[in-house]
Write a protein that holds these residues in place. Structure first.
Motif, short mmCIF file in Angstrom:
data_model
loop_
_atom_site.label_atom_id
_atom_site.label_comp_id
_atom_site.label_asym_id
_atom_site.label_seq_id
_atom_site.Cartn_x
_atom_site.Cartn_y
_atom_site.Cartn_z
N ARG A 39 -55.14 77.48 28.87
CA ARG A 39 -55.59 77.87 30.21
C ARG A 39 -56.92 78.63 30.17
N ASP A 40 -57.18 79.31 29.07
CA ASP A 40 -58.42 80.09 28.95
C ASP A 40 -59.52 79.31 28.22
N LEU A 41 -59.43 77.99 28.20
CA LEU A 41 -60.39 77.17 27.46
C LEU A 41 -61.84 77.43 27.88
N PRO A 42 -62.17 77.47 29.19
CA PRO A 42 -63.57 77.73 29.54
C PRO A 42 -64.08 79.06 29.00
N ALA A 43 -63.27 80.09 29.03
CA ALA A 43 -63.70 81.40 28.52
C ALA A 43 -63.88 81.35 27.00
N VAL A 44 -63.00 80.65 26.30
CA VAL A 44 -63.11 80.54 24.84
C VAL A 44 -64.38 79.79 24.47
N LEU A 45 -64.65 78.69 25.17
CA LEU A 45 -65.86 77.93 24.87
C LEU A 45 -67.11 78.74 25.20
N ASP A 46 -67.07 79.53 26.27
CA ASP A 46 -68.21 80.38 26.61
C ASP A 46 -68.52 81.37 25.51
N GLN A 47 -67.48 81.86 24.86
CA GLN A 47 -67.67 82.88 23.81
C GLN A 47 -68.15 82.27 22.49
N HIS A 48 -67.77 81.03 22.19
CA HIS A 48 -67.99 80.52 20.84
C HIS A 48 -68.94 79.34 20.73
N VAL A 49 -69.31 78.71 21.83
CA VAL A 49 -70.22 77.57 21.77
C VAL A 49 -71.52 77.96 22.45
N PRO A 50 -72.63 78.00 21.70
CA PRO A 50 -73.90 78.42 22.29
C PRO A 50 -74.39 77.44 23.36
N LEU A 51 -75.16 77.96 24.29
CA LEU A 51 -75.74 77.15 25.35
C LEU A 51 -77.17 76.77 24.99
N GLY A 52 -77.59 75.64 25.51
CA GLY A 52 -79.00 75.27 25.41
C GLY A 52 -79.78 76.03 26.45
#
Length: 91
Positions: A39-52
């Motif tokens: 359920r917290d997938l968007p938050a996890v990805l925000d923390q660990h996958v850098p943005l362009g």
């Protein structure tokens, strides 16, 4: 999910690396499916996958040119970069 995103999640310890080519990480499909159901997938990805840079500008709610200016001033620093050599691609 891209191979790059999977690599970031492996380095964060959220997925287990099963070996193979580092540029194309291999993970167990059931583990990825279970991870994607979080359920917290968007938050996890925000923390660990850098943005362009384009994604970061959208996230901050600023124009891309303003984002580039902030980076140029040193107020934000990239966590990594990729160099692409266009001269050595076949053709």
């Amino acid at each position: 999910m891209t191979a790059s995103a999977v690599g970031h999640l492996i380095r964060a310890g959220l997925l287990v690396y099963l070996g193979g080519e580092p540029r194309f990480p291999v993970v167990h499909p059931d583990q990825v499916a279970a991870f994607c159901r979080r359920r917290d997938l968007p938050a996890v990805l925000d923390q660990h996958v850098p943005l362009g840079p384009d994604q970061a500008a959208v996230r901050l709610g600023v124009r891309r040119t303003d984002f580039d200016q902030v980076v140029r001033l040193g107020w934000l620093a990239p966590v990594g970069s990729v160099d692409v050599d266009y001269k050595h691609h076949g053709g």
